[in-house]
Design a protein around this motif. Sequence first.
Motif, PDB file in Angstrom:
ATOM      1  N   THR A 196     -12.812  18.261  29.131  1.00 40.29           N
ATOM      2  CA  THR A 196     -12.162  18.328  27.614  1.00 40.29           C
ATOM      3  C   THR A 196     -13.231  17.707  26.623  1.00 40.29           C
ATOM      4  N   TYR A 197     -14.129  16.987  27.073  1.00 40.67           N
ATOM      5  CA  TYR A 197     -14.935  16.426  25.875  1.00 40.67           C
ATOM      6  C   TYR A 197     -16.129  17.390  25.524  1.00 40.67           C
ATOM      7  N   LEU A 198     -16.404  18.504  26.580  1.00 39.42           N
ATOM      8  CA  LEU A 198     -17.584  19.403  26.193  1.00 39.42           C
ATOM      9  C   LEU A 198     -17.478  20.162  25.093  1.00 39.42           C
ATOM     10  N   LEU A 199     -16.326  20.714  25.030  1.00 36.37           N
ATOM     11  CA  LEU A 199     -16.210  21.595  23.853  1.00 36.37           C
ATOM     12  C   LEU A 199     -16.348  21.083  22.240  1.00 36.37           C
ATOM     13  N   PRO A 200     -15.616  19.905  22.229  1.00 35.70           N
ATOM     14  CA  PRO A 200     -15.817  19.085  21.101  1.00 35.70           C
ATOM     15  C   PRO A 200     -17.117  18.458  20.489  1.00 35.70           C
ATOM     16  N   ALA A 201     -17.848  18.302  21.680  1.00 37.87           N
ATOM     17  CA  ALA A 201     -19.331  17.695  21.551  1.00 37.87           C
ATOM     18  C   ALA A 201     -20.166  18.773  20.980  1.00 37.87           C
ATOM     19  N   PHE A 202     -20.088  20.034  21.821  1.00 37.62           N
ATOM     20  CA  PHE A 202     -20.886  21.174  21.341  1.00 37.62           C
ATOM     21  C   PHE A 202     -20.561  21.693  20.006  1.00 37.62           C
ATOM     22  N   ALA A 203     -19.308  21.658  19.412  1.00 39.15           N
ATOM     23  CA  ALA A 203     -18.771  22.027  18.323  1.00 39.15           C
ATOM     24  C   ALA A 203     -19.460  21.215  17.036  1.00 39.15           C
ATOM     25  N   ALA A 204     -19.433  19.989  17.292  1.00 37.35           N
ATOM     26  CA  ALA A 204     -19.959  19.012  16.494  1.00 37.35           C
ATOM     27  C   ALA A 204     -21.479  19.059  16.259  1.00 37.35           C
ATOM     28  N   THR A 205     -22.131  19.374  17.559  1.00 35.28           N
ATOM     29  CA  THR A 205     -23.663  19.536  17.537  1.00 35.28           C
ATOM     30  C   THR A 205     -24.282  20.719  16.729  1.00 35.28           C
ATOM     31  N   PHE A 206     -23.508  21.732  16.899  1.00 33.20           N
ATOM     32  CA  PHE A 206     -23.870  22.969  16.131  1.00 33.20           C
ATOM     33  C   PHE A 206     -23.408  22.947  14.761  1.00 33.20           C
ATOM     34  N   LEU A 207     -22.153  22.390  14.508  1.00 34.76           N
ATOM     35  CA  LEU A 207     -21.732  22.080  12.825  1.00 34.76           C
ATOM     36  C   LEU A 207     -22.852  21.229  12.312  1.00 34.76           C
ATOM     37  N   ALA A 261     -20.572  15.857  11.021  1.00 28.28           N
ATOM     38  CA  ALA A 261     -19.623  16.798  11.667  1.00 28.28           C
ATOM     39  C   ALA A 261     -18.663  16.287  12.552  1.00 28.28           C
ATOM     40  N   ILE A 262     -18.936  15.199  13.413  1.00 28.77           N
ATOM     41  CA  ILE A 262     -17.964  14.562  14.294  1.00 28.77           C
ATOM     42  C   ILE A 262     -16.749  14.105  13.328  1.00 28.77           C
ATOM     43  N   TYR A 263     -16.908  13.425  12.449  1.00 29.74           N
ATOM     44  CA  TYR A 263     -15.874  12.723  11.566  1.00 29.74           C
ATOM     45  C   TYR A 263     -15.180  13.756  10.761  1.00 29.74           C
ATOM     46  N   GLU A 299      -5.879  21.031  18.570  1.00 31.16           N
ATOM     47  CA  GLU A 299      -7.261  20.471  18.728  1.00 31.16           C
ATOM     48  C   GLU A 299      -8.216  21.488  19.242  1.00 31.16           C
ATOM     49  N   ASN A 300      -7.755  22.441  20.411  1.00 28.10           N
ATOM     50  CA  ASN A 300      -8.465  23.409  20.722  1.00 28.10           C
ATOM     51  C   ASN A 300      -8.977  24.430  19.911  1.00 28.10           C
ATOM     52  N   VAL A 301      -7.886  24.840  19.143  1.00 28.41           N
ATOM     53  CA  VAL A 301      -8.047  25.787  18.176  1.00 28.41           C
ATOM     54  C   VAL A 301      -9.070  25.531  17.189  1.00 28.41           C
ATOM     55  N   PHE A 302      -8.864  24.161  16.584  1.00 32.98           N
ATOM     56  CA  PHE A 302      -9.902  23.912  15.490  1.00 32.98           C
ATOM     57  C   PHE A 302     -11.277  23.609  15.992  1.00 32.98           C
ATOM     58  N   TYR A 303     -11.423  23.130  17.197  1.00 28.25           N
ATOM     59  CA  TYR A 303     -12.525  23.100  17.857  1.00 28.25           C
ATOM     60  C   TYR A 303     -13.275  24.316  18.214  1.00 28.25           C
ATOM     61  N   GLY A 304     -12.734  25.244  18.743  1.00 28.04           N
ATOM     62  CA  GLY A 304     -13.149  26.426  19.188  1.00 28.04           C
ATOM     63  C   GLY A 304     -13.393  27.161  17.922  1.00 28.04           C
ATOM     64  N   THR A 305     -12.749  27.014  16.826  1.00 28.68           N
ATOM     65  CA  THR A 305     -13.033  27.762  15.645  1.00 28.68           C
ATOM     66  C   THR A 305     -14.376  27.314  14.902  1.00 28.68           C
ATOM     67  N   ALA A 306     -14.504  26.045  14.830  1.00 24.32           N
ATOM     68  CA  ALA A 306     -15.583  25.324  14.560  1.00 24.32           C
ATOM     69  C   ALA A 306     -16.833  25.649  15.071  1.00 24.32           C
ATOM     70  N   LEU A 307     -16.551  25.716  16.523  1.00 22.19           N
ATOM     71  CA  LEU A 307     -18.007  26.129  17.138  1.00 22.19           C
ATOM     72  C   LEU A 307     -18.405  27.617  16.964  1.00 22.19           C
ATOM     73  N   ILE A 308     -17.413  28.415  16.478  1.00 20.48           N
ATOM     74  CA  ILE A 308     -17.831  29.942  16.317  1.00 20.48           C
ATOM     75  C   ILE A 308     -18.413  30.010  15.089  1.00 20.48           C
ATOM     76  N   ILE A 309     -17.868  29.138  13.930  1.00 16.63           N
ATOM     77  CA  ILE A 309     -18.213  29.262  12.601  1.00 16.63           C
ATOM     78  C   ILE A 309     -19.653  28.232  12.600  1.00 16.63           C
ATOM     79  N   ALA A 310     -19.813  27.342  13.210  1.00 13.71           N
ATOM     80  CA  ALA A 310     -21.139  26.446  13.114  1.00 13.71           C
ATOM     81  C   ALA A 310     -22.392  27.313  13.614  1.00 13.71           C
ATOM     82  N   VAL A 311     -22.102  28.132  14.725  1.00 14.94           N
ATOM     83  CA  VAL A 311     -23.131  28.797  15.574  1.00 14.94           C
ATOM     84  C   VAL A 311     -23.532  30.108  14.360  1.00 14.94           C
ATOM     85  N   SER A 312     -22.451  30.687  13.767  1.00 18.48           N
ATOM     86  CA  SER A 312     -22.687  31.713  12.771  1.00 18.48           C
ATOM     87  C   SER A 312     -23.557  31.227  11.562  1.00 18.48           C
ATOM     88  N   VAL A 313     -23.247  29.916  10.951  1.00 17.79           N
ATOM     89  CA  VAL A 313     -23.846  29.716   9.911  1.00 17.79           C
ATOM     90  C   VAL A 313     -25.113  29.206  10.409  1.00 17.79           C
TER      91      VAL A 313
END
Length: 376
Positions: free
Chosen positions: A301-312, A330-332, A351-365
């Motif tokens: 469960t920690y992997l998606l938030p970590a990737f989302a924060a790193t790309f954001l 990005a983490i905070y 939480e899953n929706v927020f992190y998943g959306t953040a990852l998609i937006i972050a990679v796109s940006v």
Amino acid sequence: MRATDAPDPRTLTNPPSTNGDSPPSDTPSSDTPPSDTQPSGAGVSGTGPTSADGGDLTRGAVRWHQFSSRYAIVGIWALMCVVYGALMPDSFLQADTFRNIFASQQALVFLALAAMLTFVVGEFDLSIASTLGLSATLVPVLAVLHGWNLALACVVAVLASSLAGLLNGILVVKVGVPALIVTLGSSTLLLGIASLVSHQTTVSGLSPSFADLSIRRFAGLPVNFYYGLVLALAIGYVLTFTPLGRHMAFVGANREVARLAGVAVDRIRIGAFVAGSTVAGIGGLLLVASVGGYDSTVSPTYLLPAFAATFLGTAVIRPGRFNPLGTLVAIYFLATGILGLQMLGSTGWIENVFYGTALIIAVSVSTIVRRRTSTT
């Protein structure tokens, strides 16, 4: 298969500038990091008004564009706090709320920085969350169930994490096995080992003095918050001001050119896997110290938030580039958004929706920023 088979971290890093008229050499020029901005006056000279006032306005617009592209998320973060504060003035605008945001993300801080270390060199590691979980599991298993000295148990846990990174690096770099296959397989393997040694139970009973290493408070925040801050600053210093950091950026930008320039590409790639796993292992120590025990089955469960924060984080401070301070922001930022929505009554799924959306937006940006930079 290299990292290009997933969202390619190397494509988010601008290649070091060369004149294009001569091949790379072994001179110190290969250590020159990619420039964050265009050369002075680029995009202004010859395109704006010729008057002094008009030129000043053009330069001011350029500066504002640069500033806004670096710190837009910080502004959105502040606006988010204002909105939540207006909706929940009696609950959100409390010191305890912000203490909770900054005090509860340290495992994610270490994990996101671990992911960033491999992204910088153009690789990725899907096993870092399981590495963190293995470290957090080994400490109480060895110290409580088997009676080991606590310090020795911590050393063994971190060494096991480093060994996992070394094996990943050798298989990817030397053997040529695709990183996706290696790290996905090792993630499952490490998760299974953690479940095996813990007998699929949460082992607790660590000494309170060990917990003080993580939860002792300083200036209202637990000391593990400062550990994360110091780690981010240290990694930022290495990446920005040392030859090693410039070589890492060079390898991530163009691996073959870096090799021709005399950079030890394979060594740096393997080292990034080892460093990332070691950081994840240390994060596991702090995590188990703060909670007293660990359930290894929650590691994925920690992997998606970590990737989302790193790309954001590539949209902050140094747009288009992986950087530790941007990752920290990005983490905070994400933690604030999720906590605010939970306080408004959105629970479970948010939480899953927020992190998943953040990852998609972050990679796109990040992709858009990289394309714009490459055309200027």
